[in-house]
Design a protein around this motif. Structure first.
Motif, short mmCIF file in Angstrom:
data_model
loop_
_atom_site.label_atom_id
_atom_site.label_comp_id
_atom_site.label_asym_id
_atom_site.label_seq_id
_atom_site.Cartn_x
_atom_site.Cartn_y
_atom_site.Cartn_z
N TRP A 51 10.30 4.77 -31.47
CA TRP A 51 9.70 4.55 -32.78
C TRP A 51 8.21 4.24 -32.64
CZ3 TRP A 51 7.28 0.18 -34.58
CH2 TRP A 51 6.89 0.23 -35.93
N PHE A 52 7.88 3.33 -31.75
CA PHE A 52 6.51 2.90 -31.58
C PHE A 52 5.59 4.04 -31.15
CE2 PHE A 52 2.98 0.87 -29.32
CZ PHE A 52 2.56 -0.04 -30.27
N ASN A 53 6.13 4.94 -30.33
CA ASN A 53 5.33 6.04 -29.78
C ASN A 53 5.49 7.35 -30.54
OD1 ASN A 53 3.92 5.03 -27.22
ND2 ASN A 53 5.97 4.15 -27.12
N GLY A 54 6.25 7.35 -31.61
CA GLY A 54 6.40 8.56 -32.41
C GLY A 54 7.23 9.64 -31.76
N VAL A 55 8.09 9.26 -30.84
CA VAL A 55 8.99 10.23 -30.20
C VAL A 55 10.22 10.35 -31.09
CG1 VAL A 55 10.37 10.73 -28.15
CG2 VAL A 55 8.14 9.61 -27.90
N GLN A 56 10.46 11.54 -31.62
CA GLN A 56 11.53 11.74 -32.60
C GLN A 56 12.91 11.75 -31.95
OE1 GLN A 56 11.00 11.80 -35.96
NE2 GLN A 56 8.94 11.20 -35.32
N THR A 57 13.07 12.46 -30.86
CA THR A 57 14.38 12.57 -30.21
C THR A 57 14.21 12.65 -28.70
OG1 THR A 57 14.41 14.99 -30.31
CG2 THR A 57 15.42 13.81 -32.16
N LEU A 58 15.25 12.27 -28.02
CA LEU A 58 15.35 12.49 -26.58
C LEU A 58 16.60 13.33 -26.36
CD1 LEU A 58 13.89 9.46 -26.54
CD2 LEU A 58 14.42 9.73 -24.16
N GLU A 59 16.49 14.28 -25.49
CA GLU A 59 17.66 15.07 -25.13
C GLU A 59 18.55 14.22 -24.22
OE1 GLU A 59 16.95 19.08 -23.84
OE2 GLU A 59 15.09 19.17 -24.99
N LEU A 60 19.81 14.58 -24.16
CA LEU A 60 20.77 13.80 -23.37
C LEU A 60 20.31 13.69 -21.92
CD1 LEU A 60 23.38 12.23 -23.20
CD2 LEU A 60 24.59 14.41 -22.89
N GLU A 62 17.35 13.62 -20.79
CA GLU A 62 16.23 12.68 -20.70
C GLU A 62 16.73 11.24 -20.73
OE1 GLU A 62 12.68 15.22 -22.84
OE2 GLU A 62 14.29 14.40 -24.09
N LYS A 63 17.70 10.98 -21.60
CA LYS A 63 18.29 9.63 -21.67
C LYS A 63 18.95 9.28 -20.34
CE LYS A 63 19.35 10.15 -26.57
NZ LYS A 63 20.42 10.34 -27.54
N ARG A 64 19.70 10.24 -19.80
CA ARG A 64 20.37 10.00 -18.52
C ARG A 64 19.38 9.82 -17.38
NH1 ARG A 64 25.47 14.19 -19.16
NH2 ARG A 64 26.67 12.82 -20.54
N ALA A 65 18.29 10.54 -17.42
CA ALA A 65 17.27 10.42 -16.38
C ALA A 65 16.62 9.04 -16.43
CB ALA A 65 16.22 11.53 -16.52
N ILE A 66 16.32 8.55 -17.63
CA ILE A 66 15.74 7.21 -17.76
C ILE A 66 16.72 6.16 -17.24
CG2 ILE A 66 15.01 5.45 -19.42
CD1 ILE A 66 13.78 7.80 -21.07
#
Length: 80
Positions: A51-60, A62-66
């Motif tokens: 929200w703070f950085n204006g990122v609308q979505t993350l792909e699955l 990307e979430k798993r990589a984080i």
């Protein structure tokens, strides 16, 4: 500012995934602690960061990589 010796021979990040590393570093820099140790990166923290950085979505992936990077970071901290 200096590159650690361990990274001298490290491969370059793939262009397609380099942004995930940058996101992890930003999340890691904002990591809290419990008073005893550094806290893990939570899904709520990721959502707030998005929200703070204006990122609308993350792909699955990307979430798993984080999450995987956070696991490696936590394991590395425990081994010290």
């Amino acid at each position: 500012g200096a590159k650690p010796g361990q990274l001298e021979d490290a491969p370059e990040l793939p262009e397609h995934g380099a942004h995930v590393w940058e996101w992890f570093v930003a999340l890691n820099n904002g990591r809290g602690n419990s008073g005893m140790e550094a806290a893990r990166i939570t899904p709520d923290q990721v959502k707030s960061w998005m929200w703070f950085n204006g990122v609308q979505t993350l792909e699955l992936w990307e979430k798993r990589a984080i999450a995987a990077l956070d696991n490696v970071w936590a394991a590395q901290r425990k081994s010290k």
